[in-house]
Design a protein around this motif. Sequence first.
Motif, PDB file in Angstrom:
ATOM      1  N   ARG A  50       0.842  -1.216   0.000  1.00  0.00           N
ATOM      2  CA  ARG A  50       0.000   0.000   0.000  1.00  0.00           C
ATOM      3  C   ARG A  50       0.868   1.253   0.000  1.00  0.00           C
ATOM      4  N   LEU A  51       1.933   1.202   0.789  1.00  0.00           N
ATOM      5  CA  LEU A  51       2.816   2.370   0.886  1.00  0.00           C
ATOM      6  C   LEU A  51       3.581   2.590  -0.418  1.00  0.00           C
ATOM      7  N   GLU A  52       3.844   1.505  -1.137  1.00  0.00           N
ATOM      8  CA  GLU A  52       4.510   1.661  -2.438  1.00  0.00           C
ATOM      9  C   GLU A  52       3.564   2.339  -3.433  1.00  0.00           C
ATOM     10  N   LYS A  53       2.270   1.960  -3.350  1.00  0.00           N
ATOM     11  CA  LYS A  53       1.281   2.571  -4.266  1.00  0.00           C
ATOM     12  C   LYS A  53       0.966   4.008  -3.884  1.00  0.00           C
ATOM     13  N   CYS A  54       0.886   4.270  -2.584  1.00  0.00           N
ATOM     14  CA  CYS A  54       0.552   5.611  -2.077  1.00  0.00           C
ATOM     15  C   CYS A  54       1.625   6.027  -1.081  1.00  0.00           C
ATOM     16  N   PRO A  55       2.784   6.471  -1.569  1.00  0.00           N
ATOM     17  CA  PRO A  55       3.881   6.795  -0.649  1.00  0.00           C
ATOM     18  C   PRO A  55       3.534   7.979   0.255  1.00  0.00           C
ATOM     19  N   VAL A  56       3.947   7.898   1.490  1.00  0.00           N
ATOM     20  CA  VAL A  56       3.807   9.030   2.406  1.00  0.00           C
ATOM     21  C   VAL A  56       5.196   9.355   2.949  1.00  0.00           C
ATOM     22  N   HIS A  57       5.425  10.651   3.166  1.00  0.00           N
ATOM     23  CA  HIS A  57       6.756  11.071   3.595  1.00  0.00           C
ATOM     24  C   HIS A  57       6.642  11.978   4.800  1.00  0.00           C
ATOM     25  N   GLY A  58       7.541  11.776   5.745  1.00  0.00           N
ATOM     26  CA  GLY A  58       7.557  12.615   6.930  1.00  0.00           C
ATOM     27  C   GLY A  58       8.641  12.129   7.858  1.00  0.00           C
ATOM     28  N   ARG A  59       8.872  12.906   8.912  1.00  0.00           N
ATOM     29  CA  ARG A  59       9.943  12.546   9.842  1.00  0.00           C
ATOM     30  C   ARG A  59       9.410  12.240  11.239  1.00  0.00           C
ATOM     31  N   CYS A  60       8.089  12.088  11.317  1.00  0.00           N
ATOM     32  CA  CYS A  60       7.464  11.752  12.612  1.00  0.00           C
ATOM     33  C   CYS A  60       6.262  10.853  12.342  1.00  0.00           C
ATOM     34  N   GLY A  61       6.156   9.760  13.087  1.00  0.00           N
ATOM     35  CA  GLY A  61       4.997   8.895  12.883  1.00  0.00           C
ATOM     36  C   GLY A  61       4.892   7.807  13.926  1.00  0.00           C
ATOM     37  N   ILE A  62       3.757   7.113  13.874  1.00  0.00           N
ATOM     38  CA  ILE A  62       3.498   5.985  14.771  1.00  0.00           C
ATOM     39  C   ILE A  62       3.060   4.788  13.927  1.00  0.00           C
ATOM     40  N   GLY A  63       3.366   3.592  14.428  1.00  0.00           N
ATOM     41  CA  GLY A  63       3.023   2.383  13.676  1.00  0.00           C
ATOM     42  C   GLY A  63       2.497   1.296  14.584  1.00  0.00           C
ATOM     43  N   HIS A  64       1.842   0.303  13.954  1.00  0.00           N
ATOM     44  CA  HIS A  64       1.132  -0.703  14.757  1.00  0.00           C
ATOM     45  C   HIS A  64       1.056  -2.033  14.036  1.00  0.00           C
ATOM     46  N   THR A  65       1.228  -3.104  14.771  1.00  0.00           N
ATOM     47  CA  THR A  65       0.773  -4.423  14.327  1.00  0.00           C
ATOM     48  C   THR A  65      -0.310  -4.836  15.310  1.00  0.00           C
ATOM     49  N   ARG A  66      -1.462  -5.271  14.773  1.00  0.00           N
ATOM     50  CA  ARG A  66      -2.643  -5.511  15.618  1.00  0.00           C
ATOM     51  C   ARG A  66      -2.918  -6.994  15.820  1.00  0.00           C
ATOM     52  N   TRP A  67      -3.288  -7.324  17.035  1.00  0.00           N
ATOM     53  CA  TRP A  67      -3.834  -8.637  17.354  1.00  0.00           C
ATOM     54  C   TRP A  67      -5.224  -8.339  17.885  1.00  0.00           C
ATOM     55  N   ALA A  68      -6.242  -8.547  17.043  1.00  0.00           N
ATOM     56  CA  ALA A  68      -7.587  -8.059  17.342  1.00  0.00           C
ATOM     57  C   ALA A  68      -8.151  -8.640  18.634  1.00  0.00           C
ATOM     58  N   THR A  69      -8.632  -7.766  19.488  1.00  0.00           N
ATOM     59  CA  THR A  69      -9.403  -8.205  20.669  1.00  0.00           C
ATOM     60  C   THR A  69     -10.821  -7.646  20.615  1.00  0.00           C
ATOM     61  N   HIS A  70     -11.012  -6.473  20.033  1.00  0.00           N
ATOM     62  CA  HIS A  70     -12.319  -5.817  19.966  1.00  0.00           C
ATOM     63  C   HIS A  70     -12.590  -5.467  18.505  1.00  0.00           C
ATOM     64  N   GLY A  71     -13.390  -6.297  17.829  1.00  0.00           N
ATOM     65  CA  GLY A  71     -13.645  -6.079  16.407  1.00  0.00           C
ATOM     66  C   GLY A  71     -12.759  -6.984  15.572  1.00  0.00           C
ATOM     67  N   ALA A  72     -13.338  -7.496  14.488  1.00  0.00           N
ATOM     68  CA  ALA A  72     -12.625  -8.452  13.628  1.00  0.00           C
ATOM     69  C   ALA A  72     -11.396  -7.802  12.994  1.00  0.00           C
ATOM     70  N   PRO A  73     -10.447  -8.630  12.562  1.00  0.00           N
ATOM     71  CA  PRO A  73      -9.349  -8.077  11.761  1.00  0.00           C
ATOM     72  C   PRO A  73      -9.912  -7.504  10.460  1.00  0.00           C
ATOM     73  N   SER A  74      -9.699  -6.218  10.217  1.00  0.00           N
ATOM     74  CA  SER A  74     -10.202  -5.578   8.990  1.00  0.00           C
ATOM     75  C   SER A  74      -9.422  -4.290   8.762  1.00  0.00           C
ATOM     76  N   ASP A  75      -9.563  -3.758   7.559  1.00  0.00           N
ATOM     77  CA  ASP A  75      -8.876  -2.489   7.263  1.00  0.00           C
ATOM     78  C   ASP A  75      -9.361  -1.386   8.204  1.00  0.00           C
ATOM     79  N   VAL A  76     -10.683  -1.363   8.430  1.00  0.00           N
ATOM     80  CA  VAL A  76     -11.249  -0.277   9.249  1.00  0.00           C
ATOM     81  C   VAL A  76     -10.794  -0.403  10.710  1.00  0.00           C
ATOM     82  N   ASN A  77     -10.737  -1.626  11.215  1.00  0.00           N
ATOM     83  CA  ASN A  77     -10.356  -1.807  12.618  1.00  0.00           C
ATOM     84  C   ASN A  77      -8.844  -1.723  12.846  1.00  0.00           C
ATOM     85  N   ALA A  78      -8.068  -1.812  11.759  1.00  0.00           N
ATOM     86  CA  ALA A  78      -6.609  -1.681  11.915  1.00  0.00           C
ATOM     87  C   ALA A  78      -6.278  -0.306  12.491  1.00  0.00           C
ATOM     88  N   HIS A  79      -5.202  -0.241  13.246  1.00  0.00           N
ATOM     89  CA  HIS A  79      -4.746   1.027  13.810  1.00  0.00           C
ATOM     90  C   HIS A  79      -3.826   1.699  12.784  1.00  0.00           C
TER      91      HIS A  79
END
Length: 187
Positions: A58-87
């Motif tokens: 996704r990032l290759e298709k829609c590159p984003v650039h910046g020097r500050c950010g947060i990232g996440h890998t999710r193990w779903a507990t509330h809500g199914a694994p989905s694009d919308v529920n991803a952090h």
Amino acid sequence: MCGITGYTGKSDAVARLLSGLRALEYRGYDSAGVAVMDAQGAVHVVKTKGRLRALEERLEKCPVHGRCGIGHTRWATHGAPSDVNAHPHGTDRLYVVHNGIIENDRELRAELSARGYNFLSETDTEAAACTIDSAYAETGDPVAALCAAAKRLRGSYALGVIFLDHPNEIYAVREGNPLIVAEGGDG
Ligand code: GLU
């Protein structure tokens, strides 16, 4: 178990976030995402159900650039694994990544909905994001907002937060879950 990561400094945030998330892959996850603040202060969120490779695509298709950010890998507990529920999850003012469980999310959602908050996902994390947002609207100060929100959140959590009007800063709070903060030569 999942992982959160954040980076602010002189280097490309996306590369740093992805390398942090790769180091956390062993913990297991079902989705991944990043929020990156660009040089103009706009925040770009890219997230997806699936493996880190899917996020990278996704990032290759829609590159984003910046020097500050947060990232996440999710193990779903509330809500199914989905694009919308991803952090990350966020509001007009801030974005949050979360490792853990907010036990009183239903109570918080009901309270916040009654005060006009709309929820996009099924996650407990969005309840935490809106709780922080509400405290931030009152205090105007990130640390005061996180301290106030921490009094409302029950459960275990490590949260990484970026506030749109505090560029290049990452705030974090934890209860029960581990969180490491480090300073290196470039961030
Ligand atoms: N409870 C959160 C969720 O379901 C975070 C889970 C995690 O630690 O990845 O989105």
